[in-house]
Design a protein around this motif. Sequence first.
Motif, PDB file in Angstrom:
ATOM      1  N   TRP A   1      -1.317  -3.032   6.340  1.00  0.00           N
ATOM      2  CA  TRP A   1      -0.174  -2.706   5.480  1.00  0.00           C
ATOM      3  C   TRP A   1       0.010  -1.205   5.320  1.00  0.00           C
ATOM      4  CZ3 TRP A   1      -3.903  -6.339   4.032  1.00  0.00           C
ATOM      5  CH2 TRP A   1      -4.992  -5.852   3.320  1.00  0.00           C
ATOM      6  N   ASP A   2      -1.079  -0.452   5.492  1.00  0.00           N
ATOM      7  CA  ASP A   2      -0.931   1.005   5.474  1.00  0.00           C
ATOM      8  C   ASP A   2      -0.166   1.484   6.709  1.00  0.00           C
ATOM      9  OD1 ASP A   2      -2.278   1.254   3.083  1.00  0.00           O
ATOM     10  OD2 ASP A   2      -4.240   1.475   4.044  1.00  0.00           O
TER      11      ASP A   2
ATOM     12  N   ALA B   1       4.768  -4.423   3.227  1.00  0.00           N
ATOM     13  CA  ALA B   1       3.424  -3.863   3.083  1.00  0.00           C
ATOM     14  C   ALA B   1       2.918  -4.036   1.654  1.00  0.00           C
ATOM     15  CB  ALA B   1       3.428  -2.390   3.475  1.00  0.00           C
ATOM     16  N   ASP B   2       3.764  -3.791   0.667  1.00  0.00           N
ATOM     17  CA  ASP B   2       3.336  -3.910  -0.727  1.00  0.00           C
ATOM     18  C   ASP B   2       2.991  -5.352  -1.087  1.00  0.00           C
ATOM     19  OD1 ASP B   2       3.768  -1.210  -1.025  1.00  0.00           O
ATOM     20  OD2 ASP B   2       5.805  -1.449  -1.817  1.00  0.00           O
TER      21      ASP B   2
ATOM     22  N   LEU C   1       0.261 -10.722   9.455  1.00  0.00           N
ATOM     23  CA  LEU C   1       1.062  -9.601   9.941  1.00  0.00           C
ATOM     24  C   LEU C   1       1.018  -9.504  11.464  1.00  0.00           C
ATOM     25  CD1 LEU C   1       0.154  -6.820   7.331  1.00  0.00           C
ATOM     26  CD2 LEU C   1       2.269  -8.134   7.478  1.00  0.00           C
TER      27      LEU C   1
ATOM     28  N   ASP D   1      -6.045  -0.355   6.935  1.00  0.00           N
ATOM     29  CA  ASP D   1      -5.438  -1.641   6.622  1.00  0.00           C
ATOM     30  C   ASP D   1      -4.077  -1.749   7.321  1.00  0.00           C
ATOM     31  OD1 ASP D   1      -7.519  -2.458   4.949  1.00  0.00           O
ATOM     32  OD2 ASP D   1      -6.681  -1.328   3.268  1.00  0.00           O
TER      33      ASP D   1
ATOM     34  N   LEU E   1       2.142  -0.274   8.286  1.00  0.00           N
ATOM     35  CA  LEU E   1       3.546  -0.596   8.030  1.00  0.00           C
ATOM     36  C   LEU E   1       4.174   0.385   7.056  1.00  0.00           C
ATOM     37  CD1 LEU E   1       3.531  -4.504   7.737  1.00  0.00           C
ATOM     38  CD2 LEU E   1       4.236  -3.094   9.670  1.00  0.00           C
ATOM     39  N   ARG E   2       3.419   0.793   6.059  1.00  0.00           N
ATOM     40  CA  ARG E   2       3.949   1.733   5.080  1.00  0.00           C
ATOM     41  C   ARG E   2       4.229   3.094   5.720  1.00  0.00           C
ATOM     42  NH1 ARG E   2       0.277   0.948   1.674  1.00  0.00           N
ATOM     43  NH2 ARG E   2       1.273  -0.736   0.509  1.00  0.00           N
TER      44      ARG E   2
ATOM     45  N   ILE F   1       2.089  -7.850   0.980  1.00  0.00           N
ATOM     46  CA  ILE F   1       0.876  -8.292   1.670  1.00  0.00           C
ATOM     47  C   ILE F   1      -0.358  -7.591   1.117  1.00  0.00           C
ATOM     48  CG2 ILE F   1      -0.283  -8.284   3.904  1.00  0.00           C
ATOM     49  CD1 ILE F   1       1.766 -10.456   3.614  1.00  0.00           C
ATOM     50  N   GLU F   2      -0.206  -6.373   0.664  1.00  0.00           N
ATOM     51  CA  GLU F   2      -1.350  -5.680   0.068  1.00  0.00           C
ATOM     52  C   GLU F   2      -1.830  -6.416  -1.181  1.00  0.00           C
ATOM     53  OE1 GLU F   2      -2.654  -1.181  -1.375  1.00  0.00           O
ATOM     54  OE2 GLU F   2      -0.533  -1.694  -1.100  1.00  0.00           O
TER      55      GLU F   2
END
Length: 291
Positions: free
Chosen positions: A203-204, A222-223, A173, A201, A206-207, A225-226
């Motif tokens: 991805w959080d 994000a989902d 990312l 994290d 990005l979310r 990559i999580e």
Amino acid sequence: MIPPVMIVSGCVLGAGAALLVRELWPAPPDLGNALHRLSGAPKRRTEQTGSKYDDQLVALARRVPGFRVPHRELDLVGETVAQFVRTKALLALLGLLLPAMLSAVLVATGIGVAFYVPLFLSLAVAAGMWFIPDFALRDQAKFARIEFQHAAAAYLDLVALGRAGDAGPAEALERAAAVGDGWAFVRIQDALARARVGSADPWDGLRDLAKDLDLPELADVADIIEMAGTEGAAVYGTLRARSQSLRVELLANEHEQANADSERLTVPGTMLVVIMGILLGFPAISRMFSV
């Protein structure tokens, strides 16, 4: 003795030169915005008002019936609430003054106008111009969202390439976001930096950005990559498939918009043919009825 005209001219010239130097001088970095980007608790950019006069203007605008602050659209185009309200207030003031100025010109030329005509006209024009920034902001946000979707498709491919090169989820990312220098990639970099400083994290981050800007495409990144970060799943094919589907969707929207523009272009051509027909047929028809 120096003539007063030369003194005034010199003062005006000096003031203009000082103003030019002040505008061209590099401005110091905005530490408030820098700390905001690195803070662990992100705050809407639209809430940055600036001066106390802006705060008072925003508070006054909130009392107007039906006034709503479009936070997502403003945040997407990078405009603050104060700037938005200031534009609306200036346009409304301009709409309030234009009919009055026109009425004053008519009265000066000897054309009498009842006082209630410019009054109601001023109120109507001011109300209409008050809503112009809303429509302009809606169009700007629409184009900005489309631009961000194109950037998200490229970001998906870059993240997929990073994962194919055995980079970790967070590293993929970060590397993908550092490639681009457009405003969309800068927003992604800011979101990742806030997550990193806040020990969250990536991805959080990005979310959260996807939720603030209403961009589900970024939430998909994000989902996916999580899943790789928590379950160790291989997500290269998933990322490429999502990127391809997003591009197909964007291409379909562009085709639809192009078709709508083509249909809209037929209206002026049709009106031109009708006007030409009237101009060509009017002499013959008038001669027939005059007999």
